[in-house]
Design a protein around this motif. Structure first.
Motif, PDB file in Angstrom:
ATOM      1  N   GLU A  30      -4.103  16.243  22.894  1.00 33.93           N
ATOM      2  CA  GLU A  30      -5.132  17.155  22.387  1.00 33.93           C
ATOM      3  C   GLU A  30      -6.135  16.439  21.484  1.00 33.93           C
ATOM      4  O   GLU A  30      -5.756  15.750  20.537  1.00 33.93           O
ATOM      5  CB  GLU A  30      -4.474  18.294  21.608  1.00 33.93           C
ATOM      6  CG  GLU A  30      -5.456  19.378  21.220  1.00 33.93           C
ATOM      7  CD  GLU A  30      -4.773  20.565  20.580  1.00 33.93           C
ATOM      8  OE1 GLU A  30      -5.431  21.214  19.765  1.00 33.93           O
ATOM      9  OE2 GLU A  30      -3.595  20.818  20.891  1.00 33.93           O
ATOM     10  N   GLY A  31      -7.398  16.574  21.804  1.00 34.16           N
ATOM     11  CA  GLY A  31      -8.480  16.018  21.004  1.00 34.16           C
ATOM     12  C   GLY A  31      -8.951  14.638  21.426  1.00 34.16           C
ATOM     13  O   GLY A  31     -10.044  14.224  21.088  1.00 34.16           O
ATOM     14  N   VAL A  32      -8.117  13.884  22.146  1.00 35.83           N
ATOM     15  CA  VAL A  32      -8.504  12.547  22.592  1.00 35.83           C
ATOM     16  C   VAL A  32      -9.367  12.679  23.843  1.00 35.83           C
ATOM     17  O   VAL A  32      -8.998  13.351  24.794  1.00 35.83           O
ATOM     18  CB  VAL A  32      -7.262  11.674  22.880  1.00 35.83           C
ATOM     19  CG1 VAL A  32      -7.651  10.362  23.529  1.00 35.83           C
ATOM     20  CG2 VAL A  32      -6.484  11.431  21.604  1.00 35.83           C
ATOM     21  N   GLN A  33     -10.551  12.054  23.813  1.00 38.77           N
ATOM     22  CA  GLN A  33     -11.454  12.090  24.954  1.00 38.77           C
ATOM     23  C   GLN A  33     -11.716  10.674  25.435  1.00 38.77           C
ATOM     24  O   GLN A  33     -11.939   9.775  24.630  1.00 38.77           O
ATOM     25  CB  GLN A  33     -12.789  12.731  24.578  1.00 38.77           C
ATOM     26  CG  GLN A  33     -12.698  14.170  24.167  1.00 38.77           C
ATOM     27  CD  GLN A  33     -14.054  14.693  23.717  1.00 38.77           C
ATOM     28  OE1 GLN A  33     -15.082  14.125  24.043  1.00 38.77           O
ATOM     29  NE2 GLN A  33     -14.046  15.766  22.952  1.00 38.77           N
ATOM     30  N   ILE A  34     -11.707  10.502  26.740  1.00 42.00           N
ATOM     31  CA  ILE A  34     -12.008   9.201  27.333  1.00 42.00           C
ATOM     32  C   ILE A  34     -13.461   9.246  27.764  1.00 42.00           C
ATOM     33  O   ILE A  34     -13.853  10.085  28.575  1.00 42.00           O
ATOM     34  CB  ILE A  34     -11.060   8.901  28.503  1.00 42.00           C
ATOM     35  CG1 ILE A  34      -9.632   8.848  27.939  1.00 42.00           C
ATOM     36  CG2 ILE A  34     -11.427   7.597  29.168  1.00 42.00           C
ATOM     37  CD1 ILE A  34      -8.577   9.211  28.883  1.00 42.00           C
ATOM     38  N   LEU A  35     -14.278   8.369  27.191  1.00 46.90           N
ATOM     39  CA  LEU A  35     -15.725   8.422  27.408  1.00 46.90           C
ATOM     40  C   LEU A  35     -16.134   7.816  28.741  1.00 46.90           C
ATOM     41  O   LEU A  35     -17.125   8.229  29.326  1.00 46.90           O
ATOM     42  CB  LEU A  35     -16.452   7.738  26.246  1.00 46.90           C
ATOM     43  CG  LEU A  35     -16.141   8.333  24.868  1.00 46.90           C
ATOM     44  CD1 LEU A  35     -16.848   7.542  23.782  1.00 46.90           C
ATOM     45  CD2 LEU A  35     -16.521   9.805  24.806  1.00 46.90           C
ATOM     46  N   ASN A  36     -15.437   6.813  29.200  1.00 50.93           N
ATOM     47  CA  ASN A  36     -15.684   6.228  30.529  1.00 50.93           C
ATOM     48  C   ASN A  36     -14.340   6.161  31.233  1.00 50.93           C
ATOM     49  O   ASN A  36     -13.553   5.270  31.013  1.00 50.93           O
ATOM     50  CB  ASN A  36     -16.341   4.848  30.432  1.00 50.93           C
ATOM     51  CG  ASN A  36     -15.532   3.872  29.616  1.00 50.93           C
ATOM     52  OD1 ASN A  36     -14.924   4.229  28.611  1.00 50.93           O
ATOM     53  ND2 ASN A  36     -15.490   2.629  30.048  1.00 50.93           N
ATOM     54  N   SER A  37     -14.076   7.123  32.098  1.00 54.94           N
ATOM     55  CA  SER A  37     -12.734   7.282  32.650  1.00 54.94           C
ATOM     56  C   SER A  37     -12.454   6.406  33.868  1.00 54.94           C
ATOM     57  O   SER A  37     -11.327   6.323  34.315  1.00 54.94           O
ATOM     58  CB  SER A  37     -12.486   8.743  33.015  1.00 54.94           C
ATOM     59  OG  SER A  37     -13.397   9.148  34.001  1.00 54.94           O
ATOM     60  N   ARG A  38     -13.475   5.733  34.432  1.00 54.20           N
ATOM     61  CA  ARG A  38     -13.244   4.868  35.602  1.00 54.20           C
ATOM     62  C   ARG A  38     -13.879   3.508  35.346  1.00 54.20           C
ATOM     63  O   ARG A  38     -15.026   3.413  34.930  1.00 54.20           O
ATOM     64  CB  ARG A  38     -13.840   5.495  36.856  1.00 54.20           C
ATOM     65  CG  ARG A  38     -13.567   4.695  38.118  1.00 54.20           C
ATOM     66  CD  ARG A  38     -13.857   5.544  39.353  1.00 54.20           C
ATOM     67  NE  ARG A  38     -14.002   4.777  40.562  1.00 54.20           N
ATOM     68  CZ  ARG A  38     -12.995   4.425  41.343  1.00 54.20           C
ATOM     69  NH1 ARG A  38     -11.775   4.772  41.037  1.00 54.20           N
ATOM     70  NH2 ARG A  38     -13.202   3.733  42.441  1.00 54.20           N
ATOM     71  N   GLU A  39     -13.110   2.462  35.601  1.00 56.38           N
ATOM     72  CA  GLU A  39     -13.561   1.092  35.378  1.00 56.38           C
ATOM     73  C   GLU A  39     -13.262   0.242  36.603  1.00 56.38           C
ATOM     74  O   GLU A  39     -12.209   0.402  37.234  1.00 56.38           O
ATOM     75  CB  GLU A  39     -12.832   0.459  34.184  1.00 56.38           C
ATOM     76  CG  GLU A  39     -13.205   1.014  32.843  1.00 56.38           C
ATOM     77  CD  GLU A  39     -14.520   0.492  32.336  1.00 56.38           C
ATOM     78  OE1 GLU A  39     -14.904  -0.639  32.680  1.00 56.38           O
ATOM     79  OE2 GLU A  39     -15.182   1.230  31.596  1.00 56.38           O
TER      80      GLU A  39
END
Length: 175
Positions: A103-112
């Motif tokens: 909860e609360g953690v966001q991944i800003l660029n989810s694909r690399e």
């Protein structure tokens, strides 16, 4: 045998047997003996003795927050992950997608795009910017799921990364 068969379903019975014998830890007299046979099975050693599957097989050696890389806003902090990966399978271009239900953690660029990793090659990559809310505890473990993939293959890997919300960026004085 089940682990080695899962690693490479096309491997023959003799290849699996050979990998188990060659990967075993010899405990008694050198070679096969009546007390210990070929020795104690070491599944990781045996994986290295197997013929590679016809697709990548990614092993996450380590995953961690990059220390002292926080950029701080009023409420949130952004950091990145550093991943050390090994490919036990065939050489291929590999992509990674990261997700978390914390909860609360966001991944800003989810694909690399990780790039090409050869058979038995180890690479370290810095990737995945992560937004961490400022109201989380100082240190905690965040569960992540990484999906490694290419055009014809995918593999799911679950990891936990220790995040330190109190890490401060290095401050260098300038004159």
């Amino acid at each position: 045998v089940a682990i080695l068969r899962q690693f490479n379903p096309e491997a023959s019975v003799s290849q699996i047997k050979s990998a188990l014998i060659e990967g075993a830890l010899d405990l008694g007299e050198p070679g096969e003996d009546n007390d210990y046979g070929y020795g104690l099975i070491n599944i990781m050693n045996s994986l290295y003795k197997m013929p590679p599957p016809n697709h990548p097989f990614v092993h996450v050696i380590s995953a961690a927050q990059i220390s002292n890389q926080f950029s701080v806003s009023a409420q949130n902090k952004t950091t990145s992950l550093i991943l050390t990966l090994e490919n036990l399978g065939s050489e291929s271009d590999i992509y990674a997608s990261l997700s978390s239900t914390y909860e609360g953690v966001q991944i800003l660029n989810s694909r690399e795009e990780i790039g090409s990793i050869g058979h038995f090659d180890t690479v370290t990559v810095i990737s995945f910017s992560i937004l961490i809310p400022g109201n989380l505890p100082d240190k905690y473990q965040v569960p992540f799921t990484i999906e490694f993939s290419n055009d014809s293959w995918s593999q799911i890997y679950d990891i936990y990364v220790g995040i330190d919300t109190q890490a401060e960026p290095d401050r260098k004085s300038t004159r």
